[in-house]
Design a protein around this motif. Structure first.
Motif, PDB file in Angstrom:
ATOM      1  N   TYR A  36       0.847  -1.176   0.000  1.00  0.00           N
ATOM      2  CA  TYR A  36       0.000   0.000   0.000  1.00  0.00           C
ATOM      3  C   TYR A  36       0.891   1.238   0.000  1.00  0.00           C
ATOM      4  O   TYR A  36       1.980   1.245   0.581  1.00  0.00           O
ATOM      5  N   GLN A  38       0.910   5.315   1.045  1.00  0.00           N
ATOM      6  CA  GLN A  38       0.195   6.289   1.858  1.00  0.00           C
ATOM      7  C   GLN A  38       0.917   7.631   1.791  1.00  0.00           C
ATOM      8  O   GLN A  38       2.041   7.781   2.270  1.00  0.00           O
ATOM      9  N   GLY A  41      -0.854  12.360   5.495  1.00  0.00           N
ATOM     10  CA  GLY A  41      -2.184  12.856   5.826  1.00  0.00           C
ATOM     11  C   GLY A  41      -3.303  12.218   5.044  1.00  0.00           C
ATOM     12  O   GLY A  41      -4.458  12.635   5.167  1.00  0.00           O
ATOM     13  N   LYS A  42      -2.988  11.205   4.260  1.00  0.00           N
ATOM     14  CA  LYS A  42      -4.002  10.538   3.434  1.00  0.00           C
ATOM     15  C   LYS A  42      -4.178   9.086   3.859  1.00  0.00           C
ATOM     16  O   LYS A  42      -3.481   8.590   4.730  1.00  0.00           O
ATOM     17  N   SER A  43      -5.127   8.421   3.235  1.00  0.00           N
ATOM     18  CA  SER A  43      -5.392   7.022   3.559  1.00  0.00           C
ATOM     19  C   SER A  43      -4.535   6.103   2.689  1.00  0.00           C
ATOM     20  O   SER A  43      -4.091   6.485   1.612  1.00  0.00           O
ATOM     21  N   PRO A  44      -4.296   4.880   3.148  1.00  0.00           N
ATOM     22  CA  PRO A  44      -3.527   3.920   2.350  1.00  0.00           C
ATOM     23  C   PRO A  44      -4.257   3.537   1.074  1.00  0.00           C
ATOM     24  O   PRO A  44      -5.488   3.404   1.053  1.00  0.00           O
ATOM     25  N   LEU A  46      -4.075   0.700  -2.166  1.00  0.00           N
ATOM     26  CA  LEU A  46      -3.496  -0.543  -2.640  1.00  0.00           C
ATOM     27  C   LEU A  46      -2.818  -0.339  -3.998  1.00  0.00           C
ATOM     28  O   LEU A  46      -3.436   0.195  -4.928  1.00  0.00           O
ATOM     29  N   LEU A  88       3.616   0.749   2.685  1.00  0.00           N
ATOM     30  CA  LEU A  88       3.249  -0.199   3.730  1.00  0.00           C
ATOM     31  C   LEU A  88       3.145  -1.602   3.154  1.00  0.00           C
ATOM     32  O   LEU A  88       2.441  -1.824   2.172  1.00  0.00           O
ATOM     33  N   PHE A 101      -0.064  -5.113   9.044  1.00  0.00           N
ATOM     34  CA  PHE A 101       0.772  -4.134   8.356  1.00  0.00           C
ATOM     35  C   PHE A 101       2.115  -3.950   9.043  1.00  0.00           C
ATOM     36  O   PHE A 101       2.225  -4.015  10.279  1.00  0.00           O
TER      37      PHE A 101
END
Lengths: 111, 112
Positions: A36, A38, A41-44, A46, A88, A101
């Motif tokens: 992943y 990231q 400040g953002k989301s992971p 895929l 990640l 993770f």
């Protein structure tokens, strides 16, 4: 205790170079492996999945899996500044179980 | 096709108050996962739910934390009597039943 280990970095590479990100896992029964990305400040998000030994390529990304060594890696060719993010590694034992993770490796690509 | 929706984006609570975090999965997804992320830390698994059932809560603290995913409506992560150590980003992810997770934008919880 199932663990996923990654070097925290930062890993710094110049634009156009190959970035190599590594991950080891402790659960020998793990079946599915994911990378992943990231941004701060953002989301992971895929970017790659791999299930069998060997290499899997998708555009500039190549995931490599070696179950005997319990090792999975991500190569990013022709690295761009926009690739600068935390990567990640995630591992799961089987479908329907939680992804575990690693802490992530921070990649910095300089122009 | 909307992605995973989390709200609120930011939540401020004083010590001792309750925090309720909501997550609506992607359309067609019946599996929901909650993760917590602290600065410089990875994503820590908390709980995995399917509709009306908790499948795995091995990562959930035994006290003050609870989660549900009712037949109708969003999944809720509830933290009672919050403490400063609960301050973190809480991410929800959904899946159609395979291992590929799609994450929401997260809720940043700040406890004063």
């Amino acid at each position: 205790q199932k663990e996923v280990e990654q070097n925290s970095g930062p890993l710094s590479v110049p634009e156009g170079a190959i970035a190599s990100l590594n991950c080891t896992y402790s659960d020998r029964g793990s079946q599915s492996f994911f990378w992943y990305r990231q941004y701060s400040g953002k989301s992971p998000e895929l970017i790659m999945s791999i299930y069998s030994n060997g290499d899997k390529e998708d555009g500039r990304f190549t995931a490599q899996l070696n179950k005997a060594s319990q090792y999975v890696s991500l190569l990013i060719r022709d690295s761009q500044p926009s690739d600068s993010a935390t990567y990640l590694c995630a591992v799961t034992h089987e479908a329907g179980t939680a992804l575990i993770f690693g802490k992530g490796t921070t990649l910095s690509v300089s122009s | 096709n909307a992605g995973v929706m989390q709200n609120p984006r930011h939540l401020v609570r004083r010590r001792g108050q309750e925090a309720r975090l909501r997550c609506s999965p992607m359309k067609g997804h019946s599996h929901v996962y909650w993760y917590r992320q602290l600065p410089e830390e990875g994503l820590k698994f908390m709980v995995y739910l399917q509709k009306e059932n908790i499948i795995d809560e091995s990562g959930m603290p035994k006290e003050r934390f609870s989660a549900e995913f009712p037949k109708e409506g969003p999944s809720i992560l509830r933290i009672q009597q919050v403490v400063r150590g609960d301050s973190a980003a809480y991410f929800c992810a959904s899946s159609p039943g395979n291992e590929k997770l799609f994450f929401g934008s997260g809720t940043q919880l700040s406890v004063l």
